[in-house]
Design a protein around this motif. Structure first.
Motif, PDB file in Angstrom:
ATOM      1  N   ILE A 138    -156.332  62.250 -35.385  1.00 36.65           N
ATOM      2  CA  ILE A 138    -157.255  62.201 -36.524  1.00 36.65           C
ATOM      3  C   ILE A 138    -156.479  62.077 -37.831  1.00 36.65           C
ATOM      4  N   PHE A 139    -155.438  62.901 -37.985  1.00 38.22           N
ATOM      5  CA  PHE A 139    -154.643  62.873 -39.209  1.00 38.22           C
ATOM      6  C   PHE A 139    -153.952  61.527 -39.384  1.00 38.22           C
ATOM      7  N   GLN A 140    -153.442  60.950 -38.287  1.00 35.88           N
ATOM      8  CA  GLN A 140    -152.751  59.665 -38.377  1.00 35.88           C
ATOM      9  C   GLN A 140    -153.710  58.547 -38.771  1.00 35.88           C
ATOM     10  N   ASN A 141    -154.911  58.550 -38.228  1.00 36.15           N
ATOM     11  CA  ASN A 141    -155.894  57.543 -38.589  1.00 36.15           C
ATOM     12  C   ASN A 141    -156.247  57.603 -40.072  1.00 36.15           C
ATOM     13  N   ILE A 142    -156.418  58.807 -40.585  1.00 36.46           N
ATOM     14  CA  ILE A 142    -156.801  58.961 -41.990  1.00 36.46           C
ATOM     15  C   ILE A 142    -155.675  58.503 -42.909  1.00 36.46           C
ATOM     16  N   THR A 143    -154.453  58.961 -42.657  1.00 35.72           N
ATOM     17  CA  THR A 143    -153.328  58.597 -43.528  1.00 35.72           C
ATOM     18  C   THR A 143    -153.036  57.104 -43.473  1.00 35.72           C
ATOM     19  N   GLN A 144    -153.127  56.507 -42.298  1.00 35.08           N
ATOM     20  CA  GLN A 144    -152.862  55.076 -42.187  1.00 35.08           C
ATOM     21  C   GLN A 144    -153.933  54.268 -42.901  1.00 35.08           C
ATOM     22  N   ASN A 145    -155.196  54.682 -42.798  1.00 32.15           N
ATOM     23  CA  ASN A 145    -156.264  53.976 -43.500  1.00 32.15           C
ATOM     24  C   ASN A 145    -156.058  54.016 -45.011  1.00 32.15           C
ATOM     25  N   VAL A 146    -155.684  55.176 -45.523  1.00 28.47           N
ATOM     26  CA  VAL A 146    -155.449  55.296 -46.961  1.00 28.47           C
ATOM     27  C   VAL A 146    -154.310  54.381 -47.388  1.00 28.47           C
ATOM     28  N   PHE A 147    -153.227  54.355 -46.606  1.00 26.34           N
ATOM     29  CA  PHE A 147    -152.071  53.523 -46.943  1.00 26.34           C
ATOM     30  C   PHE A 147    -152.425  52.039 -46.924  1.00 26.34           C
ATOM     31  N   VAL A 148    -153.130  51.591 -45.884  1.00 25.99           N
ATOM     32  CA  VAL A 148    -153.461  50.168 -45.755  1.00 25.99           C
ATOM     33  C   VAL A 148    -154.458  49.753 -46.825  1.00 25.99           C
ATOM     34  N   ILE A 149    -155.500  50.530 -47.034  1.00 21.37           N
ATOM     35  CA  ILE A 149    -156.523  50.163 -48.019  1.00 21.37           C
ATOM     36  C   ILE A 149    -155.932  50.143 -49.423  1.00 21.37           C
ATOM     37  N   ASP A 150    -155.082  51.119 -49.729  1.00 20.06           N
ATOM     38  CA  ASP A 150    -154.430  51.132 -51.041  1.00 20.06           C
ATOM     39  C   ASP A 150    -153.521  49.921 -51.207  1.00 20.06           C
ATOM     40  N   GLY A 151    -152.808  49.545 -50.140  1.00 17.78           N
ATOM     41  CA  GLY A 151    -151.934  48.376 -50.221  1.00 17.78           C
ATOM     42  C   GLY A 151    -152.693  47.074 -50.349  1.00 17.78           C
ATOM     43  N   LEU A 152    -153.859  46.966 -49.703  1.00 16.47           N
ATOM     44  CA  LEU A 152    -154.645  45.740 -49.796  1.00 16.47           C
ATOM     45  C   LEU A 152    -155.208  45.522 -51.196  1.00 16.47           C
ATOM     46  N   HIS A 153    -155.390  46.596 -51.945  1.00  9.50           N
ATOM     47  CA  HIS A 153    -155.952  46.480 -53.288  1.00  9.50           C
ATOM     48  C   HIS A 153    -154.879  46.303 -54.363  1.00  9.50           C
ATOM     49  N   ARG A 154    -153.614  46.230 -53.982  1.00  5.26           N
ATOM     50  CA  ARG A 154    -152.552  45.992 -54.958  1.00  5.26           C
ATOM     51  C   ARG A 154    -152.383  44.499 -55.175  1.00  5.26           C
ATOM     52  N   GLN A 155    -152.122  44.116 -56.409  1.00  7.21           N
ATOM     53  CA  GLN A 155    -151.930  42.711 -56.723  1.00  7.21           C
ATOM     54  C   GLN A 155    -150.599  42.233 -56.153  1.00  7.21           C
ATOM     55  N   ARG A 156    -150.568  40.966 -55.795  1.00  2.00           N
ATOM     56  CA  ARG A 156    -149.359  40.366 -55.222  1.00  2.00           C
ATOM     57  C   ARG A 156    -148.260  40.281 -56.269  1.00  2.00           C
ATOM     58  N   THR A 157    -147.035  40.484 -55.820  1.00  2.00           N
ATOM     59  CA  THR A 157    -145.882  40.332 -56.702  1.00  2.00           C
ATOM     60  C   THR A 157    -145.348  38.918 -56.587  1.00  2.00           C
ATOM     61  N   PRO A 158    -145.381  38.108 -57.678  1.00  2.00           N
ATOM     62  CA  PRO A 158    -144.851  36.747 -57.578  1.00  2.00           C
ATOM     63  C   PRO A 158    -143.365  36.767 -57.326  1.00  2.00           C
TER      64      PRO A 158
END
Length: 328
Positions: free
Chosen positions: A188-208
């Motif tokens: 349960i803990f791994q699913n929650i932490t991984q979701n937060v990491f992936v969702i936060d990363g998907l919302h970051r703007q790309r670095t040219p």
């Protein structure tokens, strides 16, 4: 057509190959349909959608340059997981499954899941320390990715929750029950932490990509095209490639380097955690503890609801983590 109940196959080896092959290919058929539904939904949402022309579009490519420890740790996790999986399959196909194989299986997860959780937490902290702005533009693909991650995670979280209730209500002091309880909590803990990491990363703007890196890559391509192919030239190419890899690794900022290491490590871990349940490792049903508590029918429904979602979650997490890796 002759109204007989039995059909004898002339070649039992071929029949067995088709029988086993269909079982192994069945998960791919299920996930293919889920992926098709997702892509068709994105196509439907993109009909009539307009994108501003002033937004810079940077096309990032997947490159292994800049990562060392992530692939090493991830490859180790995959190799050990494959050995545990083969051992589990051999033991559970016997008439009397060995209790020790369940201990080994749960112990592997208990070691791997905290490492994945710590990596996801560190990656989330680095995202918070970065200067990148959040990409708040409307994006149907990203929105669907977030919904699928959150929804598919409910399968594993639901099975883990019901397992925790059954184990606490029976005998949590038993070795196998204690390992299964720890496995469910860590999952349960791994699913929650991984979701937060992936969702936060998907919302970051790309670095040219930087101009210095592009210029250096162009110079390397021109130099390699002009050099003659010979034994000495091959040695120089290998040496140059190694120096280029080391330069790229040292040129990356420590934040980008750590994010890439963590993302690649989590990609390989999710791959092996997808392979094991997809091809037949289901200790949560075969150990008999939760089944004896809830009854066969109830626990069978819970497992059949949670397992497909859990396998789809691992597969979809790989796509999200690769996106985070590329945009780091």
């Amino acid at each position: 057509g002759n109204e007989t109940a039995l059909c004898t196959c002339p070649n039992t080896t071929i029949c067995e190959v088709f029988q086993k092959g269909y079982i192994l290919l069945y998960p791919f058929n299920t996930e293919y349909c889920l992926v098709c539904c997702s892509v068709l939904y994105v196509m439907w949402k993109n009909v009539g959608r307009r994108i501003s022309h002033h937004i810079p579009h940077t096309k990032s490519k997947f490159k292994l340059q800049g990562v060392v420890f992530g692939p090493l740790l991830g490859t180790s996790a995959v190799i050990i997981g494959a050995c545990v999986f083969m051992m589990y399959q051999i033991q559970t196909t016997s008439l009397v499954p060995n209790r020790q194989v369940f201990v080994i299986y749960y112990s592997y997860y208990i070691v791997l899941l905290p490492l994945m959780s710590v990596g996801a937490v560190i990656g989330t902290i680095i995202h918070a320390l970065e200067k990148k702005e959040l990409d708040t533009l409307k994006n149907p693909t990203r929105s669907l990715d977030v919904v699928l991650l959150m929804g598919a995670a409910l399968g594993q979280i639901g099975m883990a929750y019901f397992s925790i209730v059954a184990l606490v209500a029976t005998d949590p002091r038993d070795l196998l029950n204690g390992l299964s309880l720890s496995y469910s909590v860590l999952l349960i803990f791994q699913n929650i932490t991984q979701n937060v990491f992936v969702i936060d990363g998907l919302h970051r703007q790309r670095t040219p990509p930087g101009k210095e890196e592009d210029t250096k890559e162009e110079q390397n391509r021109e130099a390699s095209s002009q050099r003659r192919v010979s034994v000495l030239g091959l040695g120089q190419e290998i040496r140059k490639a190694s120096l280029s890899y080391i330069h790229t690794y040292s040129h990356l900022s420590w934040k980008r380097r750590v994010l890439r290491e963590i993302s690649f490590f989590l990609v390989l871990c999710n791959i092996i955690l997808w392979v094991m349940p997809t091809f037949g490792a289901h200790p949560i049903f075969e150990n008999g503890m939760e089944r004896s508590f809830y009854g066969y029918s109830t626990w069978f429904v819970i497992v059949n609801f949670g397992l497909p979602l859990g396998m789809f979650y691992r597969m979809h997490s790989v796509g999200g983590l690769l996106e985070v890796y590329v945009t780091a």
